[in-house]
Motif scaffolding. Structure first.
Motif, short mmCIF file in Angstrom:
data_model
loop_
_atom_site.label_atom_id
_atom_site.label_comp_id
_atom_site.label_asym_id
_atom_site.label_seq_id
_atom_site.Cartn_x
_atom_site.Cartn_y
_atom_site.Cartn_z
N THR A 51 0.85 -1.18 0.00
CA THR A 51 0.00 0.00 0.00
C THR A 51 0.89 1.24 0.00
O THR A 51 2.08 1.15 0.33
N ILE A 52 0.30 2.38 -0.35
CA ILE A 52 1.07 3.63 -0.32
C ILE A 52 0.70 4.48 0.88
O ILE A 52 1.24 5.55 1.08
N ASP A 53 -0.24 3.97 1.69
CA ASP A 53 -0.68 4.72 2.87
C ASP A 53 0.41 4.76 3.93
O ASP A 53 1.38 3.98 3.89
N ASN A 54 0.24 5.65 4.90
CA ASN A 54 1.18 5.74 6.01
C ASN A 54 1.15 4.45 6.82
O ASN A 54 0.14 3.74 6.86
N LYS A 55 2.26 4.19 7.50
CA LYS A 55 2.34 2.99 8.35
C LYS A 55 1.41 3.17 9.54
O LYS A 55 1.21 4.29 10.02
N PRO A 56 0.84 2.07 10.03
CA PRO A 56 0.01 2.19 11.23
C PRO A 56 0.87 2.64 12.40
O PRO A 56 1.99 2.16 12.58
N ARG A 57 0.32 3.54 13.17
CA ARG A 57 1.09 4.13 14.26
C ARG A 57 0.60 3.63 15.60
O ARG A 57 -0.59 3.38 15.79
N SER A 58 1.53 3.53 16.52
CA SER A 58 1.15 3.17 17.88
C SER A 58 0.97 4.46 18.67
O SER A 58 1.24 5.54 18.20
N GLY A 59 0.52 4.33 19.88
CA GLY A 59 0.35 5.50 20.72
C GLY A 59 -1.05 5.59 21.27
O GLY A 59 -1.95 4.85 20.87
N ARG A 60 -1.20 6.49 22.20
CA ARG A 60 -2.50 6.65 22.83
C ARG A 60 -3.46 7.36 21.90
O ARG A 60 -3.09 8.26 21.16
N THR A 61 -4.71 6.97 21.97
CA THR A 61 -5.73 7.65 21.20
C THR A 61 -6.14 8.93 21.92
O THR A 61 -6.00 9.05 23.13
N CYS A 62 -6.64 9.85 21.17
CA CYS A 62 -7.06 11.13 21.73
C CYS A 62 -8.40 10.94 22.43
O CYS A 62 -9.41 10.68 21.79
N GLU A 63 -8.41 11.05 23.75
CA GLU A 63 -9.64 10.83 24.51
C GLU A 63 -10.29 12.12 24.96
O GLU A 63 -11.51 12.21 25.02
N ILE A 64 -9.50 13.13 25.27
CA ILE A 64 -10.05 14.37 25.80
C ILE A 64 -10.27 15.40 24.70
O ILE A 64 -11.30 16.05 24.65
N ARG A 65 -9.31 15.53 23.81
CA ARG A 65 -9.37 16.58 22.79
C ARG A 65 -10.19 16.09 21.58
O ARG A 65 -9.70 16.02 20.46
N THR A 66 -11.44 15.78 21.81
CA THR A 66 -12.32 15.29 20.77
C THR A 66 -13.10 16.45 20.15
O THR A 66 -13.07 17.58 20.65
N ASN A 67 -13.83 16.14 19.07
CA ASN A 67 -14.65 17.17 18.41
C ASN A 67 -15.71 17.72 19.36
O ASN A 67 -16.02 18.92 19.32
N ALA A 68 -16.28 16.85 20.18
CA ALA A 68 -17.32 17.30 21.12
C ALA A 68 -16.74 18.29 22.14
O ALA A 68 -17.37 19.30 22.47
N THR A 69 -15.54 18.01 22.63
CA THR A 69 -14.90 18.91 23.59
C THR A 69 -14.56 20.24 22.94
O THR A 69 -14.79 21.30 23.53
#
Length: 184
Positions: A51-69
């Motif tokens: 594939t030409i897409d970016n590699k899957p990244r590890s790390g924490r997901t954004c829990e606080i800085r969401t669209n709703a917040t």
């Protein structure tokens, strides 16, 4: 459509599938300002992940800085642009640094110092000009000696506030001034 990295990768892989060597691909795509390193990495990524897409990244997901917040912060600032960032973070139970990032990066707002003074329109400027001319005529011949100046503050007119802590969130300073007039 804007030309970006993904389009560059597509071009490299298309030429690679046409049995071109990485060096030939580099020479053909020099006009796109593609480096040899980019060509080799793109081909390697395609061979590994297909594939030409970016590699899957590890790390924490954004829990606080969401669209709703972000939406909630936007509404709070729209209701009261004089609201303090630290207090708003405490009320919403968000870390102060996250609140700062939401305001600066997501909303693109800056904290502008609240300024005192009048915002003059053309009509007000004209009125001031006529009054100033009248004053100059009235006190032309040593009449200014009859005027008494004091350094006292009129507490009913002049508001007390700390300039360092009294900020307004806006995209630019003129917008901050307009928000102040609307709120007061």
């Amino acid at each position: 459509m804007e030309w970006g990295i993904k389009e560059n990768r597509i071009a490299v892989i298309a030429l690679f599938k046409c049995n071109k060597t990485p060096l030939e691909i580099f020479n053909l795509l020099k006009l796109l300002k593609i480096t040899k390193k980019f060509v080799y990495r793109t081909i390697k990524r395609f061979n590994e992940f297909n594939t030409i897409d970016n590699k899957p990244r590890s790390g924490r997901t954004c829990e606080i800085r969401t669209n709703a917040t972000v939406k909630a912060v936007t509404q709070r600032i729209r209701r009261n642009p004089l609201r303090k960032q630290k207090i708003m973070a405490r009320e919403m139970k968000i870390p102060p640094r996250t609140m700062s990032r939401i305001i600066k990066e997501d909303l693109g707002l800056g904290a502008y110092r609240r300024s005192t003074g009048q915002r003059l329109t053309d009509a007000l400027r004209q009125i001031r000009m006529t009054r100033a001319k009248k004053l100059l005529k009235r006190y032309a011949k040593n009449g200014h000696r009859q005027i008494m100046f004091t350094d006292e503050k009129f507490f009913t007119v002049e508001e007390i506030f700390n300039r360092q802590n009294d900020r307004v969130y806006a995209h630019f300073s003129r917008e901050a001034a307009e928000k102040i007039q609307r709120v007061e």
